[in-house]
Write an enzyme that holds these catalytic residues in place. Structure first.
Site, short mmCIF file in Angstrom:
data_model
loop_
_atom_site.label_atom_id
_atom_site.label_comp_id
_atom_site.label_asym_id
_atom_site.label_seq_id
_atom_site.Cartn_x
_atom_site.Cartn_y
_atom_site.Cartn_z
N ARG A 258 0.83 -1.20 0.00
CA ARG A 258 0.00 0.00 0.00
C ARG A 258 0.86 1.25 0.00
O ARG A 258 1.79 1.38 0.78
CB ARG A 258 -0.92 0.00 1.22
CG ARG A 258 -1.79 -1.26 1.21
CD ARG A 258 -2.93 -1.23 2.19
NE ARG A 258 -3.68 -2.48 2.06
CZ ARG A 258 -4.72 -2.81 2.83
NH1 ARG A 258 -5.13 -1.96 3.77
NH2 ARG A 258 -5.35 -3.94 2.63
N ARG A 273 1.27 1.88 10.43
CA ARG A 273 0.95 2.19 9.02
C ARG A 273 2.21 2.04 8.19
O ARG A 273 3.11 2.87 8.23
CB ARG A 273 0.40 3.62 8.92
CG ARG A 273 -0.21 3.95 7.56
CD ARG A 273 -0.86 5.32 7.54
NE ARG A 273 -1.97 5.44 8.46
CZ ARG A 273 -3.21 5.02 8.20
NH1 ARG A 273 -3.50 4.48 7.02
NH2 ARG A 273 -4.17 5.15 9.10
N GLU A 347 -7.74 -0.11 14.41
CA GLU A 347 -8.32 -1.06 13.47
C GLU A 347 -7.34 -2.17 13.09
O GLU A 347 -6.22 -1.89 12.67
CB GLU A 347 -8.76 -0.31 12.20
CG GLU A 347 -9.40 -1.22 11.17
CD GLU A 347 -9.68 -0.48 9.86
OE1 GLU A 347 -9.92 0.74 9.90
OE2 GLU A 347 -9.66 -1.15 8.81
N SER A 350 -11.32 -5.83 9.03
CA SER A 350 -12.40 -5.14 8.34
C SER A 350 -13.23 -6.16 7.56
O SER A 350 -12.75 -6.77 6.62
CB SER A 350 -11.78 -4.11 7.39
OG SER A 350 -12.76 -3.22 6.97
N ARG A 388 0.95 -5.34 12.11
CA ARG A 388 0.16 -4.43 12.93
C ARG A 388 -0.31 -5.12 14.21
O ARG A 388 -0.31 -4.53 15.29
CB ARG A 388 -1.04 -3.88 12.16
CG ARG A 388 -1.81 -2.84 12.98
CD ARG A 388 -3.00 -2.25 12.24
NE ARG A 388 -2.62 -1.20 11.31
CZ ARG A 388 -3.51 -0.42 10.70
NH1 ARG A 388 -4.80 -0.57 10.92
NH2 ARG A 388 -3.10 0.51 9.85
#
Length: 423
Positions: A258, A273, A347, A350, A388
């Site tokens: 990403r 991130r 988070e 998802s 993460r």
RNA sequence: GGAGAGGUGACCGAGUGGCUUAAGGUAACGGUUUGCUAAACCGUCGUAGGAGUACAACUUCUACCGGGGGUUCGAAUCCCCCCCUCUCCGCCA
């Protein structure tokens, strides 16, 4: 993609849906273009009918009659060319708007502007109180010699990292644990290609929209997938499955890439991130049935909660609000793990359901018992994404001496290491 | 990267400009016959979009033979570009 027939029947629903989701789309213009296209096609069809019958009669005609027929065909050809020209201009406009029409949110999606208005559904686990000054995962990682961000940045730029020794082991341990859990649940494991054609990006709904978030190989016209959702969901694209095959439940482990464009200055510390990580992802391809879709949605959510519980990580589940939903998502539940260094939930998962939004885009269908070809429903959810998830694991399991206890569930994957200590 | 051969319906496969409305076969489904199974025979058997109708059934029209463009009154068939698959050669973890 939405069925144009449903938009014709109830345009207001889609105008409202787009507004709630904060997408800009001109439904009125879409319908005007649609009407014009339908008219052109109808006239074109009438011309084709006449052309066919005149053309067929030609070998049987006398010389004079033949001349007249050819003259008529010339006229028809001109009219046809004009209509084709109109369609050529209208079609791209139609296609572009259609790609952009968002799926209206489900009735029980809370309305809201952004992620601050997501609604908490439930909490699990108790948040640990420290009787010493806890370190964050970066400090722990450096002192234990298991995370090396400095050299990651040296070689690959900002938001890159190395995991070493017990850090690498722990990373693979959570992935392998999650993968094994899903295989135990009957999901088919898949290893997948990650350089995807634009078609696959469009089919899953990432394009148009997420181009800026995606690493693109321009020389080869390929895109580095940001999630295994892309190859796994698009796996059967263009196919007609049989109803007995459904639901197809798959789990894939892959690296995810990403660009995090537009996130400059946000979450810059540590492993939260980053540009590259690994993720175990679950995907269900199901029948076109709202109730079954909802049940699958609960199932994939429950799978991930079970993994979090097995790891002993406190979390909460939120019902994502309208303004924070993607274009194709009908509804989305996020799981957020407690992260001491952020002093909040962050988070980690998802879970989305799409109805037939993705299936339409990728022409993924199945044949019903009544022999009708119908678009499938698709759903997906994170099972675990690392590193993460290492943030709460390291921070919540640390000891006063700077060592970290390995969660019991991961023991089989840690080569006998129960505690990570300085070496 | 170089050379060659290919791409037709769920599958196999025929088809070098109008008789294709895509032959024939396989598989599938329905039926007849049959003690059961099998076989045989008969029938059905692609996708999408229009129109007729309020929907469906049904009828009818249009498009689709890897994709796009062209020639022609007319293209699965002829021409151009592209994509993909296979075989051989080269390179390679």
């Amino acid at each position: 993609m939405i069925d144009i027939k449903r938009i014709r029947e109830n345009p207001q629903k889609f105008t409202d849906g787009a507004k709630a989701k904060k997408f800009d789309v001109d439904i009125d213009r879409l319908l005007a273009v649609d009407a014009a296209l339908l008219d052109c096609r109808k006239r074109l069809q009438d011309i084709a009918t006449e052309k066919n019958s005149v053309g067929k009669s030609i070998p049987k005609l006398s010389a004079d009659e033949k001349q007249a027929a050819l003259g008529r065909l010339g006229e028809l050809k001109n009219a046809e060319a004009q209509l084709n020209e109109q369609i050529k201009n209208l079609q791209p406009v139609f296609d572009e708007i259609m790609q952009q029409v968002p799926q209206p949110p489900a009735a029980d999606v809370p309305s809201g502007e952004d992620d601050t208005e997501n609604v908490e559904l439930r909490k699990w686990g108790t948040i640990r109180k420290f009787d010493f000054e806890p370190k964050d995962h970066v400090e722990l990682g450096i002192s234990l010699g298991i995370i090396d961000i400095e050299r990651g940045v040296k070689l690959a730029g900002t938001r890159n990292y190395f995991l070493k020794g017990a850090g690498a082991l722990l990373h693979w341990a959570v992935l392998r644990f999650a993968l094994d859990y899903m295989i135990g649940k009957g999901y088919t494991p898949m290893s997948v290609p990650l350089l995807m054609k634009d078609e696959a990006m469009r089919g899953t709904g990432y394009y148009p929209g997420a181009e800026e978030q995606t690493y693109r190989m321009d020389r080869d016209d390929l895109n580095l997938a940001g999630t295994a959702e892309v190859p796994v969901t698009a796996y059967h694209c263009g196919e007609i499955l049989s109803a007995e095959q459904l639901p197809i439940k798959s789990v894939a482990m892959s690296t995810c890439f990403r660009r995090e464009a537009g996130a400059a200055g946000k979450d810059t510390r540590g492993l939260y991130r980053i540009h590259q990580f690994d993720k175990v992802e679950q995907v269900i391809i199901a029948e076109n049935d709202e109730e079954k879709s909802k049940a699958h949605h609960q199932e994939i959510l429950a799978n991930s909660e079970a993994v979090m519980q097995a790891l002993g990580l406190p979390y909460r589940v939120v019902n994502v609000c309208t303004g924070d939903l993607g274009r194709g998502q009908v509804q989305k539940y996020d799981i957020e793990a407690w992260m001491p260094s952020r002093n909040s939930y962050g988070e980690t998962h998802s879970a989305s359901r799409f109805y037939d939004f993705q299936a339409r885009r990728m022409n993924l269908r199945y044949k019903t018992a009544a022999k009708k070809n119908v678009f499938c429903h698709t759903l997906n959810n994170t099972v675990i994404a690392s590193p993460r998830i290492l943030i709460p694991i390291l921070e919540l399991n640390q000891n006063a001496d700077g060592s970290v206890n390995v969660p019991a569930a991961l023991a089989p994957y840690m080569h006998g290491r129960e505690v990570i200590t300085e070496r």
